[in-house]
Structure formats: C-alpha cells, structure tokens
Design a protein around this motif. Structure first.
Motif, PDB file in Angstrom:
ATOM      1  N   THR A  30     -20.039  -2.062   8.780  1.00  0.00           N
ATOM      2  CA  THR A  30     -20.008  -1.477   7.125  1.00  0.00           C
ATOM      3  C   THR A  30     -18.129  -1.238   7.686  1.00  0.00           C
ATOM      4  O   THR A  30     -17.812  -0.668   8.270  1.00  0.00           O
ATOM      5  N   GLY A  31     -17.650  -0.273   6.480  1.00  0.00           N
ATOM      6  CA  GLY A  31     -16.229   0.577   5.829  1.00  0.00           C
ATOM      7  C   GLY A  31     -15.748   0.331   5.101  1.00  0.00           C
ATOM      8  O   GLY A  31     -16.109  -0.286   3.818  1.00  0.00           O
ATOM      9  N   LYS A  32     -14.981   0.498   4.858  1.00  0.00           N
ATOM     10  CA  LYS A  32     -13.501   0.730   3.603  1.00  0.00           C
ATOM     11  C   LYS A  32     -12.146   0.091   3.984  1.00  0.00           C
ATOM     12  O   LYS A  32     -11.633   1.137   5.074  1.00  0.00           O
ATOM     13  N   PHE A  33     -11.298   0.346   3.744  1.00  0.00           N
ATOM     14  CA  PHE A  33     -10.567  -1.006   3.387  1.00  0.00           C
ATOM     15  C   PHE A  33      -8.690   0.525   3.123  1.00  0.00           C
ATOM     16  O   PHE A  33      -9.469   1.238   1.865  1.00  0.00           O
ATOM     17  N   VAL A  34      -8.575   0.939   4.092  1.00  0.00           N
ATOM     18  CA  VAL A  34      -7.548   2.199   3.168  1.00  0.00           C
ATOM     19  C   VAL A  34      -6.397   1.836   4.083  1.00  0.00           C
ATOM     20  O   VAL A  34      -5.842   1.348   5.576  1.00  0.00           O
ATOM     21  N   SER A  35      -5.313   1.365   2.704  1.00  0.00           N
ATOM     22  CA  SER A  35      -4.072   1.951   2.875  1.00  0.00           C
ATOM     23  C   SER A  35      -3.025   3.307   2.524  1.00  0.00           C
ATOM     24  O   SER A  35      -3.400   3.706   1.323  1.00  0.00           O
ATOM     25  N   GLU A  36      -1.907   3.075   3.236  1.00  0.00           N
ATOM     26  CA  GLU A  36      -0.954   4.371   3.347  1.00  0.00           C
ATOM     27  C   GLU A  36      -0.050   4.447   2.787  1.00  0.00           C
ATOM     28  O   GLU A  36       0.566   5.146   3.289  1.00  0.00           O
ATOM     29  N   ASP A  37       0.079   2.935   3.096  1.00  0.00           N
ATOM     30  CA  ASP A  37       1.474   2.666   2.754  1.00  0.00           C
ATOM     31  C   ASP A  37       1.715   1.756   1.724  1.00  0.00           C
ATOM     32  O   ASP A  37       1.163   1.430   0.979  1.00  0.00           O
ATOM     33  N   LYS A  38       2.932   2.812   1.234  1.00  0.00           N
ATOM     34  CA  LYS A  38       3.700   3.626  -0.166  1.00  0.00           C
ATOM     35  C   LYS A  38       4.665   2.418  -0.912  1.00  0.00           C
ATOM     36  O   LYS A  38       5.395   2.615  -1.137  1.00  0.00           O
ATOM     37  N   GLY A  39       4.656   1.128   0.139  1.00  0.00           N
ATOM     38  CA  GLY A  39       5.888   0.570   0.116  1.00  0.00           C
ATOM     39  C   GLY A  39       5.937  -0.646  -0.831  1.00  0.00           C
ATOM     40  O   GLY A  39       4.711  -0.732  -0.935  1.00  0.00           O
ATOM     41  N   GLU A  40       6.874  -0.622  -1.339  1.00  0.00           N
ATOM     42  CA  GLU A  40       6.494  -2.200  -3.074  1.00  0.00           C
ATOM     43  C   GLU A  40       7.202  -3.135  -2.261  1.00  0.00           C
ATOM     44  O   GLU A  40       7.374  -4.468  -2.720  1.00  0.00           O
ATOM     45  N   ASP A  41       7.351  -3.904  -0.355  1.00  0.00           N
ATOM     46  CA  ASP A  41       7.669  -4.808  -0.168  1.00  0.00           C
ATOM     47  C   ASP A  41       6.627  -5.218   0.962  1.00  0.00           C
ATOM     48  O   ASP A  41       6.801  -5.884   1.427  1.00  0.00           O
ATOM     49  N   THR A  42       5.303  -4.565   0.335  1.00  0.00           N
ATOM     50  CA  THR A  42       4.302  -5.374   1.427  1.00  0.00           C
ATOM     51  C   THR A  42       3.171  -6.182   0.610  1.00  0.00           C
ATOM     52  O   THR A  42       3.286  -6.407  -0.667  1.00  0.00           O
ATOM     53  N   ASP A  43       2.453  -6.705   1.433  1.00  0.00           N
ATOM     54  CA  ASP A  43       1.439  -7.656   0.436  1.00  0.00           C
ATOM     55  C   ASP A  43       0.691  -6.815  -0.324  1.00  0.00           C
ATOM     56  O   ASP A  43       0.479  -7.631  -1.567  1.00  0.00           O
ATOM     57  N   GLU A  44       0.313  -5.626  -0.105  1.00  0.00           N
ATOM     58  CA  GLU A  44      -1.097  -5.053  -0.572  1.00  0.00           C
ATOM     59  C   GLU A  44       0.376  -4.821  -2.203  1.00  0.00           C
ATOM     60  O   GLU A  44      -1.481  -4.682  -2.817  1.00  0.00           O
ATOM     61  N   TRP A  45       1.006  -4.552  -1.531  1.00  0.00           N
ATOM     62  CA  TRP A  45       1.635  -3.672  -2.740  1.00  0.00           C
ATOM     63  C   TRP A  45       1.617  -5.254  -3.753  1.00  0.00           C
ATOM     64  O   TRP A  45       1.293  -5.226  -5.620  1.00  0.00           O
ATOM     65  N   ALA A  46       2.269  -6.169  -3.564  1.00  0.00           N
ATOM     66  CA  ALA A  46       2.282  -7.254  -4.186  1.00  0.00           C
ATOM     67  C   ALA A  46       1.156  -7.772  -5.090  1.00  0.00           C
ATOM     68  O   ALA A  46       1.077  -8.407  -6.027  1.00  0.00           O
ATOM     69  N   LEU A  47       0.136  -7.415  -4.193  1.00  0.00           N
ATOM     70  CA  LEU A  47      -1.240  -8.542  -4.670  1.00  0.00           C
ATOM     71  C   LEU A  47      -1.845  -6.814  -5.521  1.00  0.00           C
ATOM     72  O   LEU A  47      -2.484  -7.824  -6.880  1.00  0.00           O
ATOM     73  N   ALA A  48      -1.719  -6.043  -5.740  1.00  0.00           N
ATOM     74  CA  ALA A  48      -2.258  -5.292  -6.372  1.00  0.00           C
ATOM     75  C   ALA A  48      -1.287  -5.456  -7.647  1.00  0.00           C
ATOM     76  O   ALA A  48      -1.812  -4.686  -9.173  1.00  0.00           O
ATOM     77  N   ASN A  49      -0.312  -5.694  -7.848  1.00  0.00           N
ATOM     78  CA  ASN A  49       0.815  -6.059  -8.753  1.00  0.00           C
ATOM     79  C   ASN A  49       0.801  -7.192  -9.220  1.00  0.00           C
ATOM     80  O   ASN A  49       1.469  -7.657 -10.318  1.00  0.00           O
ATOM     81  N   GLY A  50      -0.494  -7.571  -9.445  1.00  0.00           N
ATOM     82  CA  GLY A  50      -0.217  -9.210  -9.620  1.00  0.00           C
ATOM     83  C   GLY A  50       0.747 -10.099  -9.149  1.00  0.00           C
ATOM     84  O   GLY A  50       1.306 -11.192  -9.674  1.00  0.00           O
ATOM     85  N   PHE A  51       1.264 -10.163  -7.883  1.00  0.00           N
ATOM     86  CA  PHE A  51       2.012 -11.164  -7.572  1.00  0.00           C
ATOM     87  C   PHE A  51       1.352 -12.529  -5.881  1.00  0.00           C
ATOM     88  O   PHE A  51       0.613 -11.520  -5.658  1.00  0.00           O
ATOM     89  N   VAL A  52       1.512 -13.269  -5.560  1.00  0.00           N
ATOM     90  CA  VAL A  52       1.464 -14.158  -4.543  1.00  0.00           C
ATOM     91  C   VAL A  52       1.678 -13.481  -3.668  1.00  0.00           C
ATOM     92  O   VAL A  52       3.327 -13.569  -3.358  1.00  0.00           O
ATOM     93  N   SER A  53       1.696 -13.051  -2.420  1.00  0.00           N
ATOM     94  CA  SER A  53       2.447 -12.075  -1.944  1.00  0.00           C
ATOM     95  C   SER A  53       2.528 -13.686  -0.482  1.00  0.00           C
ATOM     96  O   SER A  53       1.703 -14.469  -0.128  1.00  0.00           O
ATOM     97  N   VAL A  54       3.602 -13.916   0.496  1.00  0.00           N
ATOM     98  CA  VAL A  54       3.830 -14.525   1.321  1.00  0.00           C
ATOM     99  C   VAL A  54       4.254 -13.682   2.342  1.00  0.00           C
ATOM    100  O   VAL A  54       5.924 -13.336   2.559  1.00  0.00           O
ATOM    101  N   VAL A  55       3.829 -13.487   4.029  1.00  0.00           N
ATOM    102  CA  VAL A  55       4.154 -12.551   5.353  1.00  0.00           C
ATOM    103  C   VAL A  55       4.391 -13.857   5.838  1.00  0.00           C
ATOM    104  O   VAL A  55       3.815 -14.696   6.560  1.00  0.00           O
ATOM    105  N   PRO A  56       5.419 -14.013   6.580  1.00  0.00           N
ATOM    106  CA  PRO A  56       6.793 -15.164   8.023  1.00  0.00           C
ATOM    107  C   PRO A  56       5.478 -14.125   9.100  1.00  0.00           C
ATOM    108  O   PRO A  56       5.621 -12.715   9.141  1.00  0.00           O
ATOM    109  N   VAL A  57       4.420 -14.463   9.499  1.00  0.00           N
ATOM    110  CA  VAL A  57       3.972 -14.025  10.594  1.00  0.00           C
ATOM    111  C   VAL A  57       3.899 -14.513  11.963  1.00  0.00           C
ATOM    112  O   VAL A  57       4.415 -15.968  11.985  1.00  0.00           O
TER     113      VAL A  57
END
Length: 260
Positions: free
Chosen positions: A213-240
């Motif tokens: 079990t567990g919980k997901f924790v993000s301390e990344d406050k950047g507005e250029d991340t996939d987590e920010w994009a998804l939380a704000n209604g965008f499709v995120s595309v990350v080159p890996v």
C-alpha cells in the motif's frame, strides 16, 4: 502511386482484451496497417521484465470480428510482445509502436514500473519510434472516447516528424471529457514518488502475508511537469530516454581515487 500505409505495432500491459487497447486499435486503424501483439493476461507493474526461463507462446486470435488488423496473444510480458513481434510476426520493421491505452497513470516515477512504457522503450531500443499512452482512470469501465482525438494528433505528429534515436514519448491523458481537456503540453517528468507501506496480515494457517500500500507524494512545484499538466487539464507529453547514464556526474566520478 498511393502512399504506402505505415505499419503500426500495437501492444499494452493490461491484456489484449482490455478496453484501452481496443480504443487504441480503433484510432490506429485510421492511420495505418495495424498488427497487435499483446499479453494474454494483465501484466501491469512488470516494468521491463522479459521471459527467459519459461516457454513463450504467441498465437493468432480474433478478439472482434470484421476488423482489419491481425492480432496475436502472447503469454509473456509487454517487452516480450515487442521482441517476438519484431523477430517472428512482422514481415518488416514497423514504422511505429504504440502501447496502451493504459488503465491508470504512468506519469512521474510510475514510468519506471510501467509495463506499458517498457513496451514502448523496448521498441525504442530496437530503433522503432514509439509512444506509450495512459489514461488517469484505473477502472475497466473507463471511458476512452475523449482520448481518441489527442491520441490521433500525437501519433500523426510522430509519423510525420519521427523521433530522435533513443527517445520515446510518455503520454498521459487526464480523466476529463474531450471539451474539458485544454490541450497538449510538452513536459518534464515530475520529481515525485510513492511512499510505500506493507499491510501485514496472517492467514488461517498462521503464515504472515503482505499487501503493498502507500500514497503518491509530489513536492515538485514546477509548472513544466507532467503532474502539473494533468492536474490542470492538459495532456502531458514527456520525451523519455532509455540511456540511464548520469552524464553530469561522470567528470566528478573520474576525480575519485579508484586507482590509488
């Protein structure tokens, strides 16, 4: 002469009958010649595991009648599916490999554990442009209809422009209606992780067993991340990239006294 259709390999980690891959196949049939090689059962969280000590099977199957694609169910992992597709099934190297649409997020650290993304990475290793698609909805009754427009746009761009050698795309789609999705945002992977615990229990025979079990924790406050994009209604595309070398540390590491 009519332009030759691109050959598109479709795979996933939720299994060949999962609703997500059926939606992805539907979109890919609009864009090219489709061959499906996918696991015969769910393989979520398998990462880049491959089958080396068990027999591997890959059999033709008809999941739904009256569709143009050829389909094969494989007894192995998502990475196995890509390997056997390119070595044994396809008549030529595919122009593209798409994996998904996964039931659940593969943003941030989840990319490490993801069977969906490992299939895409395996294709990338073999020199095939590849995309992993994931929807932020773990339900088997998830609605994939709102994703199709964005899946098609991103896929068309990859087919037209290609990808650099060693790079694949990690695409995550928010759980929203199509009209609520604000657009597509190119991002970096957020610095976030799971804080995990084990739920320890004892069975009737007195033997201990555990549930992760567990919980997901993000301390990344950047507005250029996939987590920010998804939380704000965008499709995120990350080159890996699958080169895991920490290039920035090589010079420092060379200064260590290994040979003294």
């Amino acid at each position: 002469m009519p332009k030759k259709k691109p050959l598109i390999l479709v795979t996933n980690d939720d299994g060949i009958t999962a609703p997500g891959i059926r939606a992805l196949i539907e979109v890919m049939n609009e864009l090219g010649e489709v061959v499906v090689v996918a696991p015969d059962s769910p393989q979520s969280g398998m990462g880049h595991a491959i089958t080396i000590s068990d027999t591997l099977y890959c059999d033709p199957v008809t999941v739904k009648e009256d569709l143009p694609q050829k389909e094969y169910r494989c007894s192995g992992t998502p990475a196995d599916c890509v390997k056997i597709a390119t070595q044994e099934i396809l008549h030529r190297k595919p122009d593209l490999c798409v994996s998904g649409i996964n039931h659940g997020s593969n943003s941030s650290i989840n990319v490490i554990y993801s069977g969906t993304m490992s299939a895409a990475v395996e294709a990338g290793i073999e020199g095939i442009p590849a995309i992993g698609f994931s929807l932020l909805d773990y339900s088997l009754t998830a609605d994939f209809e709102p994703t199709k427009k964005f899946v098609k746009i991103i896929t068309e761009n990859v087919l037209e422009n290609g990808l650099p050698k060693g790079v694949v795309l990690n695409v995550n789609l928010p759980k929203l209606k199509e009209k609520e999705i604000k657009g597509i945002k190119v991002c970096r992977q957020a610095k976030a992780n799971w804080v995990e615990e084990f739920d320890k229990r004892t069975n009737p025979q007195g033997r201990d067993y555990y549930w992760l079990t567990g919980k997901f924790v993000s301390e990344d406050k950047g507005e250029d991340t996939d987590e920010w994009a998804l939380a704000n209604g965008f499709v995120s595309v990350v080159p890996v990239q699958f080169d895991l070398t920490a290039h920035h540390f090589i010079q420092d590491l060379n200064s260590w006294s290994f040979n003294d």
